[in-house]
Design a protein around this motif. Structure first.
Motif, PDB file in Angstrom:
ATOM      1  N   ARG A 184      40.595   5.473   8.542  1.00  0.00           N
ATOM      2  CA  ARG A 184      41.962   5.902   8.817  1.00  0.00           C
ATOM      3  C   ARG A 184      42.156   6.218  10.297  1.00  0.00           C
ATOM      4  NH1 ARG A 184      43.373  10.557   4.594  1.00  0.00           N
ATOM      5  NH2 ARG A 184      41.346  11.267   5.344  1.00  0.00           N
ATOM      6  N   ALA A 185      41.068   6.563  10.975  1.00  0.00           N
ATOM      7  CA  ALA A 185      41.161   6.904  12.400  1.00  0.00           C
ATOM      8  C   ALA A 185      41.209   5.668  13.282  1.00  0.00           C
ATOM      9  CB  ALA A 185      39.978   7.778  12.806  1.00  0.00           C
ATOM     10  N   GLY A 186      40.924   4.477  12.728  1.00  0.00           N
ATOM     11  CA  GLY A 186      40.958   3.247  13.511  1.00  0.00           C
ATOM     12  C   GLY A 186      39.660   2.474  13.405  1.00  0.00           C
ATOM     13  N   ARG A 187      39.491   1.496  14.283  1.00  0.00           N
ATOM     14  CA  ARG A 187      38.296   0.648  14.250  1.00  0.00           C
ATOM     15  C   ARG A 187      37.173   1.276  15.064  1.00  0.00           C
ATOM     16  NH1 ARG A 187      39.762  -5.078  13.537  1.00  0.00           N
ATOM     17  NH2 ARG A 187      38.211  -5.627  15.095  1.00  0.00           N
ATOM     18  N   SER A 188      35.937   0.955  14.652  1.00  0.00           N
ATOM     19  CA  SER A 188      34.733   1.394  15.357  1.00  0.00           C
ATOM     20  C   SER A 188      34.662   2.918  15.476  1.00  0.00           C
ATOM     21  CB  SER A 188      34.655   0.750  16.751  1.00  0.00           C
ATOM     22  OG  SER A 188      33.358   0.866  17.285  1.00  0.00           O
ATOM     23  N   GLN A 189      34.885   3.594  14.346  1.00  0.00           N
ATOM     24  CA  GLN A 189      34.901   5.050  14.329  1.00  0.00           C
ATOM     25  C   GLN A 189      33.731   5.600  13.519  1.00  0.00           C
ATOM     26  OE1 GLN A 189      37.268   7.085  15.970  1.00  0.00           O
ATOM     27  NE2 GLN A 189      37.737   5.106  16.921  1.00  0.00           N
ATOM     28  N   LEU A 190      33.374   6.851  13.820  1.00  0.00           N
ATOM     29  CA  LEU A 190      32.313   7.550  13.112  1.00  0.00           C
ATOM     30  C   LEU A 190      32.812   8.933  12.715  1.00  0.00           C
ATOM     31  CD1 LEU A 190      29.362   8.088  12.193  1.00  0.00           C
ATOM     32  CD2 LEU A 190      28.870   8.798  14.544  1.00  0.00           C
ATOM     33  N   LYS A 191      32.661   9.270  11.435  1.00  0.00           N
ATOM     34  CA  LYS A 191      33.060  10.583  10.948  1.00  0.00           C
ATOM     35  C   LYS A 191      31.941  11.179  10.102  1.00  0.00           C
ATOM     36  CE  LYS A 191      37.183  10.527  12.760  1.00  0.00           C
ATOM     37  NZ  LYS A 191      37.583  11.477  13.820  1.00  0.00           N
TER      38      LYS A 191
END
Length: 271
Positions: free
Chosen positions: A240-247
């Motif tokens: 949901r935060a966009g592409r190529s993200q880490l949570k």
């Protein structure tokens, strides 16, 4: 504990995994057969004793007969057992391996978490961003090449930190034991950046892809489903935060920010 049943089982259902095991099995069977045969001959000679020459001659004949029969028979049987056990090992390996990527599959990952594990167990779920668009625009074969290439890339970056596997579709996973969460965050971040800046060469041309990832840590009583659910929820947040993200899941974030590198982690997690 020694029992006659276990003793017999060693001869009838031996564990043979190498040439050395096979040779040792043949020697044991031959010695066992020889001892039994000579004991029977000795008993007979004592009952019907004629001369020591006859005893010696009978012992020699018995030894040669046992050798001629026991060695080839035990060799054939032992080799069949070795081949059977090797086939079983191959089938077990196949059942735990994804045929497309060659990585451990979901079953292998579940077993890794289900077995007794260290208290600090983390799971990373990494997923290709907009993978359906790759299949739609370039074809399923190109999609397979992307999966195979990324499997090797992920293995190179993450295999030193635990068990890397292919969960399903475009989803990969890492099960890591006793690795600090902040260290996992660093290496996964490096992986995502490497994927982002490296086009994948396919039969239809170069394809640019990105991945997002979620990280969770296992609680004392958590099952695989709970650990996977937490990591999957973190991955969904990353998507949901966009592409190529880490949570990170709540527990994983807390563990990362409580480590020695809390300041650096706080900066990374804000990116």
């Amino acid at each position: 504990m020694w029992t006659f049943q276990n003793f017999i089982r060693k001869f009838t259902m031996p564990t043979i995994t190498s040439q050395g095991d096979l040779v040792r099995y043949v020697v044991k069977v031959t010695i066992f057969a020889l001892v039994i045969s000579l004991a029977a001959d000795l008993t007979t000679q004592i009952v019907f004793f004629t001369s020591w020459t006859a005893v010696l001659r009978t012992a020699i004949v018995t030894t040669l007969t046992v050798g001629v029969i026991a060695i080839p028979v035990s060799w054939i049987f032992g080799r069949a057992q070795r081949d059977l056990q090797e086939a079983k090992r191959r089938l077990e390996a196949i059942s735990r391996t994804d045929p497309l990527t060659g990585l451990p599959n979901r079953r292998a990952l579940i077993e890794a978490v289900s077995s007794p594990t260290p208290p600090r167990t983390a799971m990373v779920i990494a997923d290709i961003d907009q993978f359906d668009a790759i299949n739609d625009n370039h074809g399923l074969r190109t999609g397979d090449v992307v999966l195979q290439t990324l499997a090797r890339t992920i293995e190179v970056h993450l295999s030193d930190y635990g068990l890397v596997g292919h969960m399903r579709g475009e989803e990969f996973a890492l099960i890591s034991f006793e690795t600090p969460v902040e260290r996992i965050v660093n290496v996964v971040t490096d992986l995502l950046r490497a994927v982002e800046r490296t086009p994948i060469i396919t039969p239809t041309g170069a394809v640019q892809v990105t991945m997002s990832a979620g990280i969770a840590i296992r609680g004392p009583e958590d099952t695989f489903e709970k650990l996977y659910g937490d990591a999957d929820e973190a991955l969904y947040e990353a998507k949901r935060a966009g592409r190529s993200q880490l949570k990170l899941s709540g527990q994983a974030r807390q563990a990362a920010l409580s480590g020695e590198a809390a300041g650096r982690m706080n900066l990374i997690l804000k990116l």
